[in-house]
Design a protein around this motif. Structure first.
Motif, PDB file in Angstrom:
ATOM      1  N   LEU A  13       0.830  -1.213   0.000  1.00 56.19           N
ATOM      2  CA  LEU A  13       0.000   0.000   0.000  1.00 56.19           C
ATOM      3  C   LEU A  13       0.863   1.262   0.000  1.00 56.19           C
ATOM      4  N   GLU A  14       1.991   1.221   0.704  1.00 61.44           N
ATOM      5  CA  GLU A  14       2.899   2.375   0.687  1.00 61.44           C
ATOM      6  C   GLU A  14       3.471   2.589  -0.715  1.00 61.44           C
ATOM      7  N   ALA A  15       3.704   1.490  -1.438  1.00 56.98           N
ATOM      8  CA  ALA A  15       4.239   1.605  -2.798  1.00 56.98           C
ATOM      9  C   ALA A  15       3.276   2.393  -3.687  1.00 56.98           C
ATOM     10  N   VAL A  16       1.974   2.233  -3.459  1.00 60.68           N
ATOM     11  CA  VAL A  16       0.985   2.991  -4.247  1.00 60.68           C
ATOM     12  C   VAL A  16       0.870   4.424  -3.716  1.00 60.68           C
ATOM     13  N   ASP A  22      -5.902  -0.991   8.930  1.00 62.35           N
ATOM     14  CA  ASP A  22      -5.111   0.037   9.620  1.00 62.35           C
ATOM     15  C   ASP A  22      -4.328   0.890   8.629  1.00 62.35           C
ATOM     16  N   ALA A  23      -3.751   0.260   7.601  1.00 60.59           N
ATOM     17  CA  ALA A  23      -2.948   1.015   6.625  1.00 60.59           C
ATOM     18  C   ALA A  23      -3.838   1.964   5.825  1.00 60.59           C
ATOM     19  N   LEU A  24      -5.054   1.527   5.486  1.00 65.24           N
ATOM     20  CA  LEU A  24      -5.950   2.403   4.710  1.00 65.24           C
ATOM     21  C   LEU A  24      -6.403   3.598   5.533  1.00 65.24           C
ATOM     22  N   TRP A  25      -6.509   3.414   6.838  1.00 65.82           N
ATOM     23  CA  TRP A  25      -6.882   4.530   7.714  1.00 65.82           C
ATOM     24  C   TRP A  25      -5.717   5.508   7.852  1.00 65.82           C
ATOM     25  N   GLU A  47      -2.613   8.331   3.315  1.00 61.89           N
ATOM     26  CA  GLU A  47      -3.486   9.284   2.624  1.00 61.89           C
ATOM     27  C   GLU A  47      -3.506   8.983   1.128  1.00 61.89           C
ATOM     28  N   GLY A  48      -4.635   9.323   0.504  1.00 64.08           N
ATOM     29  CA  GLY A  48      -4.683   9.333  -0.957  1.00 64.08           C
ATOM     30  C   GLY A  48      -4.868   7.980  -1.611  1.00 64.08           C
TER      31      GLY A  48
END
Lengths: 302, 302
Positions: free
Chosen positions: B52-55, B80-83, B86-87
């Motif tokens: 998710l951080e890569a995106v 948790d990562a989606l919360w 950002e973006g």
């Protein structure tokens, strides 16, 4: 549950030194409104489910199990087992502050190649681990203390567990606290067997826990039970959904309620209303909560 | 999100052979209403958060991440990562049937001393493992496929992964399916970067996902948003709570809604009502759902 002359044994997630063992030492199952003297003999089990089955089958009188961590959330195994097993009930809740320590025989942090701990503890220290031990492989274990024997002889391995575990295993603490959130705490439940009339036989106290499934997945289905709580002025301190495992998209809801100040049990009126709405309703008990995270630290028993 | 002439790469939880890779092969991020041709280049990452951080940082265009398993429940790391990040926005959901296989080079099941797999896969096979491999130690790994190389040379070790993984790594299947619930399936989300007006830029479809925190912990606080959904006839297909990690007893609620048949987005009226109620509201997207668990099995791409 009759009071016995010598305290009954308590099942916990072992081996020795886990946070659950500390909770078990501090718990007072038979007289939950008192502070424990730590005099119950403790029996380690390899999994949470094994602890709860030991009580359900009458092998042990009590079990202490983690329910929820303030950072990582609900402990699925505990919730699922309480839904599946019959005849269990909550007698007490304990909230413990969690301070994770990195321990092992490495001379320097750079030397560490593997870090062993329970997945929740690894997750609770992920930022610290990423910045201080970027080279290390994180290896999940069944409890924080499972691999403590390994690090006695392998200086390239380290374990994340409590400071108490380091003392018990005579291991040097390399860093502490390493949890990313300083207010980290875990809630535990003391579980015993239920009496025929669960709502009356439980000790009573500030909180009531229950679980229910709903008969249909339609707009507003969950609204009905929440309306019952709101109409009675009962604050829901927690709601968590778990799959029923029967079919996708169907859930069991676990709810914790704050009892009214003058009412240590859920009123028969609320229970009757819920029985009308729920497909299956499980009253898990009304019990006191001992919050040891707000008392400026706890004295560790040995 | 502009359509590019060659398909953009998709980040997934690797190494090769995971269920997430299969979902990524079947996903069609740019045209979520079509069935994928599996032509996106795939890039493995060691964790869901890294995907998710890569995106979020623009390193990759898309990520495919697991959200929920029908037996084991929500995937905390994804929520948790989606919360936190950002973006990001959901473009598509994919539901895959899960058939777990035991693979390795053991001559007989009795020979197996260790079973490696992702904790969710180990949990989904716990009854089978207890009755067929009571002697084996269960060792959790970061993905189902992480330890497949190990079993090539260690006949006492086995791995639980997909049949496709066994084919990719040319490993014998020792038993299949071994999941305790035959209807086991996992839902995945295809995640991309959000556009300034998230509610309009998402592809639209049968479902909307959102997350919110509430300003106060009082009786009926959660009732208000659920009343908004019920008044608009929106069925909540799922609700899950996660701790805010700020203080104990405060939660973020993740809700999936079924959109009205003629309405592929959440109406501005509902959004405005939620903004009045929530402390923080995150619209995660409106998107189509491809349910491959109800199509009598899927053809595995290579």
């Amino acid at each position: 549950m009759a009071l016995t002359s010598s305290p009954a044994p308590v099942a916990f997630l072992g081996p020795a030194g886990t946070y659950t063992e500390l909770a078990a030492l501090l718990a007072c199952p038979e007289q939950p409104h008192l502070h424990s003297q730590g005099s119950h003999p403790l029996v380690p089990y390899p999994t949470i489910i094994a602890c709860l089955e030991a009580v359900a089958t009458g092998q042990q009188e009590w079990a202490v199990v983690p329910v929820e961590n303030s950072v990582e959330g609900g402990v699925s195994m505990t919730l699922d087992a309480l839904w599946q097993l019959e005849g269990l009930q909550i007698y007490q809740a304990l909230i413990l502050p969690i301070r994770h320590a990195l321990m092992g025989r490495a001379k320097a942090l750079e030397q560490i190649e593997q870090v062993y701990s329970h997945p929740q503890a690894l997750a609770q220290c992920q930022v610290w681990l990423g910045s201080h031990l970027p080279q290390a492989t994180l290896i999940p274990t069944r409890s924080t203390t499972e691999e403590l024997d390994r690090v006695q002889t392998q200086p390239m391995a380290a374990v994340i567990a409590s400071e108490r575990a380091a003392a018990l295993y005579k291991l040097p603490i390399l860093a502490c606290p390493i949890n990313d959130h300083p207010d980290n705490c875990t809630r535990f439940w003391v579980i015993g067997r239920s009496q025929p009339k669960a709502d009356l036989a439980s000790p009573g106290g500030s909180h009531t826990s229950l679980a229910f499934s709903l008969p249909e997945n339609v707009p507003g289905a969950l609204l009905k039970p929440l309306q019952v709580f709101a109409e009675q002025g009962l604050n829901m301190s927690r709601i968590e959904s778990r799959p029923t495992k029967k079919s996708a998209g169907t859930y069991v809801f676990f709810v914790d309620l704050e009892n009214a100040p003058d009412q240590p049990y859920l009123s028969p009126k609320v229970i009757a209303a819920l029985e009308q709405i729920a497909e299956t309703l499980k009253l898990l008990g009304s019990y006191p909560v001992h919050d040891l995270s707000k008392q400026g630290g706890i004295a560790f028993p040995n």
